[in-house]
Enzyme design. Sequence first.
Site, PDB file in Angstrom:
ATOM      1  N   GLU A   1      43.597   9.210  11.419  1.00 39.21           N
ATOM      2  CA  GLU A   1      44.155   7.855  11.275  1.00 39.21           C
ATOM      3  C   GLU A   1      42.994   6.880  11.194  1.00 39.21           C
ATOM      4  OE1 GLU A   1      47.332   6.593  13.895  1.00 39.21           O
ATOM      5  OE2 GLU A   1      48.163   8.638  13.926  1.00 39.21           O
TER       6      GLU A   1
ATOM      7  N   GLU B   1      47.426  11.349  19.631  1.00 40.00           N
ATOM      8  CA  GLU B   1      47.068  10.326  20.622  1.00 40.00           C
ATOM      9  C   GLU B   1      47.594  10.714  21.998  1.00 40.00           C
ATOM     10  OE1 GLU B   1      47.762   6.313  19.151  1.00 40.00           O
ATOM     11  OE2 GLU B   1      46.302   6.636  17.554  1.00 40.00           O
TER      12      GLU B   1
HETATM   13  O1  AHR Z   1      49.696   4.500  12.362  1.00 37.87           O
HETATM   14  C1  AHR Z   1      50.473   3.825  13.308  1.00 37.87           C
HETATM   15  C2  AHR Z   1      50.289   4.378  14.706  1.00 37.87           C
HETATM   16  O2  AHR Z   1      48.982   4.172  15.127  1.00 37.87           O
HETATM   17  C3  AHR Z   1      50.470   5.865  14.866  1.00 37.87           C
HETATM   18  O3  AHR Z   1      51.800   6.223  15.012  1.00 37.87           O
HETATM   19  C4  AHR Z   1      49.720   6.141  16.125  1.00 37.87           C
HETATM   20  O4  AHR Z   1      49.205   7.448  16.167  1.00 37.87           O
HETATM   21  C5  AHR Z   1      48.628   5.091  16.128  1.00 37.87           C
HETATM   22  O5  AHR Z   1      48.545   4.425  17.346  1.00 37.87           O
END
Ligand code: AHR
Length: 507
Positions: free
Chosen positions: A307, A176
Site C-alpha cells: 500500500e 496492518e
Molecule cells: O487503502 C485504505 C486503507 O489504508 C487500507 O484498507 C488499510 O490497509 C490502510 O490503512
Amino acid sequence: MSTSLSAVIDLDLPGPRISRHVYGHFAEHLGRCIYGGFWVGEDSATPNVRGIRSDVVEALRAVRIPNLRWPGGCFADDYHWEDGIGPRDQRPRMVNSHWGDVVEDNSFGTHEFMDLCELLGADPYVSGNVGSGTVREMSDWVEYLTRADDSPMAARRRANGRDEPWRVPFWGLGNEAWGCGGNLRAEQFASLARQYATYTRDHGDNTVYRIAAGANADDYHWTETLMRSFDPLDEDDRPAGPYQALSLHYYTMTGPWSDKGDATRFTEDEWYRALSRAGRMETLLARHSTVMDRYDPQKKVGLVVDEWGTWWNVERGTNPGFLYQQNTLRDALVASLHFDAFHRHADRVVMANIAQTVNVLQAMILTDPESGALVLTPTYHVFAMNAGHHDADSLAVHLKGAPEIESDGRALPLVSASASTRGDTALVSLSNLDATRDHAVTLDLRGRTVSGARARVLTAPALAAHNTPEAPEAVTPVPFDDLRQVPDGLEIVLPAHSYLTVELELA
Ligand code: AHR
C-alpha cells in the site's frame, strides 16, 4: 534555468532486475472501487463482461497490470470468503464497518475476482483474514482456489461452476496487523504469521509466495521482529520460511491524519511538502532493507510495499468513508518518485501496490457515478510511461548538481531520475519537481553507443491540473522534442513541474 546538472548512466553495467510486480495494484471493498469501479453487474447499461466493466479492463491491460491485491486492506481482516461464493442472490450480507458502515452484499466474491484477474491478465494477490478469521478458513480458501483433484474444497469450487483450479501465486497473511488487522504487538503477530503460513499450502504446481503483514512506515521494530522469527535458509539456500516476504505501508499526506490536505487546492509550499514526504519512501526502503540485511544478507526475503500513494481529504460532498479524491500532476510526481525508489531498491523490493486502482485514494481511474464516464488520472500516465521498466535491468543514475529546496525538514532534490535497460534499449525516467523553473540536464551516457532517442513529457500549466469527464486530457503525455545530442550524450531541458521518459536505442 540551471545548467550544470548531469546524470551519469553506465549503460553497460546493469544492476538487479526491476520486477514488473512493483507496478502492481490494489482493489478493496471500499467506496466505489469494486462496486461501480470494477463491478457494475451483468444487467448494467455500462458495457461489461459478466458484470466487469470493459473500459476499466481495457485501460489496465494497456498498462500491463501485473497483479491485483484483493479484498483489502482493512476489509480483508473482516472478510469471510465463504460468504462470497455460490448463487449471488443467496450470499449472506455483512457490514463493511471500516468503510462507510455500508451493507456489503458479497455479490463480488472469489469467482468474480478470479474472472477479473483473467480478463486483466494479472496475477491474483489474495489477502487472507488473520485478524478475525481462522487458520482453517485460510487453508480452505487456498485449497478451494488452487487444488485440482476431488478434495472437498475443489469439489465445492466445481459445484460453483469452475472445473479447473486457478493459479494464485501471492497470498497475504493479514493486513496492518498492528492496526485494523487486530491491533497486535509485533511479537504476537510474528507467531501468528508462522502459524497461518504453515497452512497456506502449495497444492499441485501452485507454489505460494506468502507475504506477512509488515510494518507501518518507520516501524523498524516490526520488521526486525518478523525477520527474527524466520527459519534459517534451507539446504538449497532458499528462505525456509514459513513466509517469503514482509510488507510495508506508507502513505503521503501534507497534514496530520485529521486534515491530510486537499487534493486540488494546495499552495506551492504544500506541493513541495507532498513531494518531500513522497521522497521518504527512499529512506524507508533503505532502512528496512538494512534491518532485513542483518538476518538475510543474501536478500532472499522480499519486501512488498503493498500500500502506497497519496491520501488526501475526501472530495467535498462525497461519503467520508469512501476515500474518493481527485488526482493532479502532483500525484503523478509522487508516483514517479516512488518508482525511482523502487527501481533503486530492486534487489529487495519485489512487489508494490498503489492504493487504490479505481475511485479510491491515488487512483489510476476515476468513474463518474452518474454518467459512468471514465477518466484516466495523471498517475495512470506515469504507469503507462514507465511500462518499459517492467522486468528490465536497473541502471544506476548518478545525479550531479541537482538543485535542492528545504521542505518538511529536509533538503529535497528538485530532480529525480531512474533508468533500466533491456537488450538494445534503455529507458530513463526524469522528474522535475521545481514548481516554477525549467532545468537543463545532461544525460552523460557511457558504456554503449546511443543510436536513437525518443521522449515523452507529462506536464500542464497548473500544478493542480487534473483530468475530468469534461477535460479528460488536461494532463496527458505528449511527444517531447527538446533533446539535443551533445558529445557525451543528450541534453534535455526539463520543463518546470514535469515528468519525462526517454527511450534510448543502443547500438
Ligand atoms: O487503502 C485504505 C486503507 O489504508 C487500507 O484498507 C488499510 O490497509 C490502510 O490503512
